[in-house]
Design an enzyme around this catalytic site. Structure first.
Site, PDB file in Angstrom:
ATOM      1  N   GLN A 128      45.286  65.180  28.839  1.00  0.00           N
ATOM      2  CA  GLN A 128      45.375  65.911  30.111  1.00  0.00           C
ATOM      3  C   GLN A 128      45.628  67.377  29.827  1.00  0.00           C
ATOM      4  OE1 GLN A 128      48.563  67.193  31.215  1.00  0.00           O
ATOM      5  NE2 GLN A 128      47.815  68.081  33.114  1.00  0.00           N
ATOM      6  N   TYR A 130      46.572  71.140  31.235  1.00  0.00           N
ATOM      7  CA  TYR A 130      46.928  72.204  32.169  1.00  0.00           C
ATOM      8  C   TYR A 130      46.175  73.434  31.689  1.00  0.00           C
ATOM      9  CZ  TYR A 130      50.630  69.540  34.446  1.00  0.00           C
ATOM     10  OH  TYR A 130      51.327  68.606  35.172  1.00  0.00           O
ATOM     11  N   THR A 156      43.946  68.927  35.214  1.00  0.00           N
ATOM     12  CA  THR A 156      44.742  68.808  36.432  1.00  0.00           C
ATOM     13  C   THR A 156      44.499  70.009  37.325  1.00  0.00           C
ATOM     14  OG1 THR A 156      46.438  67.408  35.470  1.00  0.00           O
ATOM     15  CG2 THR A 156      47.090  68.745  37.344  1.00  0.00           C
ATOM     16  N   LYS A 251      41.487  65.933  38.028  1.00  0.00           N
ATOM     17  CA  LYS A 251      42.587  65.155  38.602  1.00  0.00           C
ATOM     18  C   LYS A 251      43.327  65.951  39.676  1.00  0.00           C
ATOM     19  CE  LYS A 251      46.935  62.894  37.186  1.00  0.00           C
ATOM     20  NZ  LYS A 251      47.844  63.647  38.070  1.00  0.00           N
ATOM     21  N   HIS A 275      49.680  64.157  42.922  1.00  0.00           N
ATOM     22  CA  HIS A 275      50.631  64.423  41.842  1.00  0.00           C
ATOM     23  C   HIS A 275      51.915  63.616  42.029  1.00  0.00           C
ATOM     24  CE1 HIS A 275      50.693  67.253  38.397  1.00  0.00           C
ATOM     25  NE2 HIS A 275      51.995  67.007  38.393  1.00  0.00           N
TER      26      HIS A 275
END
Length: 376
Positions: A128, A130, A156, A251, A275
């Site tokens: 994942q 950021y 994300t 996401k 989230h």
């Protein structure tokens, strides 16, 4: 471990075993926590209609996603600061994924290394992201993830700015914990957590350490705030598509238009999520947004879901409404907090066994059969 047949049982035990600051970091939502609570109540409103007298059923939960077959449509969602919650959490989660043959999504801000996640998850690992503002940093993270064998990139989208998590503030959650009388007392009264910290070391953002001069959590927290997030655009997603040689998921989407834009930018999948209620207290429940996004892009795009999942019945509800795969984070962390390193595996058994039971009760041999069981 059969004494803990429900995720809520694990949650209750974890709350007793974890220091207060660790618990509040894990369990809290944003603002008044209405979006976190809305997730659970909205899932409970999804009703499935049984079809009976089907004879002997042998439900199968094997699911193929992005060319990989998993044992169930249930994955471990990315969680930040994992070892602040339970020492050594990332290794336990990766090992659980390998043993259960389910995906494990390592967060950029987890406390484990990309390289360790790839080795321990044995082909089940995802990464994942950021989104870094610096493109050289971004490319290095992607190169490391690919080299480690992490197969799928999850970017994300729903953290454009840090949220206000009021319970964390009231609990004086600090990263790293400020060592004072309060923390010393909590550590002394929660020996299992403390022994784990002594064994594994203080939690650190290990994946990001190579990019800063000092590797303490204090310096790292400033680096994360200054360099990650706040820069995502659809052009950025398109750049990621060019830079990543593997499946790409966006996401945190709740709007059908955003889902269409994600697909246009090159996403192979979209993950419907708010989230876990940790970003916008006024956000709709993720399960309420799911059917519209399925209608918008579901025919040609993988639909993933998270937020509020606490049972196999919740997994079945999301699949019935069109999700191809379901992820949860807190459930696995409750397991670790309640039972230690083996707790994530126990949490998975609760979710998987619950899903199979619902399939029996509703007369479903396959996951696709659940799509016909939504009561209107």
């Amino acid at each position: 471990m059969d004494r803990y047949p429900f995720i809520d049982d694990l949650e209750a035990r974890a709350r007793r075993r974890l220091p207060h600051f660790s618990w509040e970091y894990l369990a809290s939502g944003t603002g008044d926590e209405s979006s976190m609570n809305r997730n659970r109540s909205a899932l409970g409103e999804v009703v499935l209609q049984p079809e009976l007298c089907k004879g002997v059923l042998e439900p199968t939960t094997d699911t193929t996603l992005f060319g990989t077959t998993y044992s169930a449509p249930i994955g471990i969602a990315p969680v930040g600061l994992t070892s602040l919650i339970w020492p050594g959490a990332d290794a336990a989660l990766a090992t659980t994924a390998a043993d259960a043959r389910i995906p494990y999504v390592l967060s950029t801000v987890a406390t484990g290394l990309i390289e360790d996640a790839g080795r321990l998850s044995n082909g089940m690992g995802w990464f994942q992201l950021y989104p870094p503002r610096d493109r050289a940093l971004r490319q290095d993270l992607l190169d490391r993830a690919l080299a480690a064998g992490l197969t799928t990139l999850v970017v994300t989208a729903d953290v454009p700015f840090a949220s206000r998590r009021e319970r964390q503030r009231k609990a004086h959650v600090r990263v790293p914990p400020v060592i004072g009388p309060r923390v010393i007392w909590q550590a002394a009264t929660h020996p299992a957590w403390t022994v784990g910290v002594l064994r594994t070391g203080m939690p650190r953002f290990r994946t990001l350490e190579k990019y800063v001069d000092a590797n303490t959590m204090k310096h790292m927290a400033g680096f994360v705030g200054a360099n990650l997030g706040g820069s995502l655009s659809w052009d950025y997603v398109a750049e990621l598509r060019d830079a990543w040689d593997g499946p790409l998921v966006v996401k945190g989407l709740l709007d059908p238009g955003d889902a269409r834009r994600a697909v246009a930018a090159g996403a192979d999948g979209v993950q419907v999520s708010n989230h876990g209620g940790r970003q916008l207290e006024a956000a709709p429940a993720a399960i309420d947004a799911l059917p519209q996004i399925v209608d918008a892009v579901g025919a040609d795009t993988a639909i993933l879901f998270d937020s509020g999942i606490r049972s196999g019945a919740d997994v079945a509800r999301a699949i019935a409404l069109g999700a191809d795969f379901v992820f949860c984070g807190r459930a696995y962390m409750f397991g670790l907090g309640a039972l230690g390193a083996d707790g994530a595996q126990h949490a998975h058994r609760i979710l998987h066994d619950g899903l199979v039971n619902v399939m029996h009760q509703t007369g479903c041999s396959t996951l696709a059969d659940l799509r016909d069981r939504v009561a209107h």
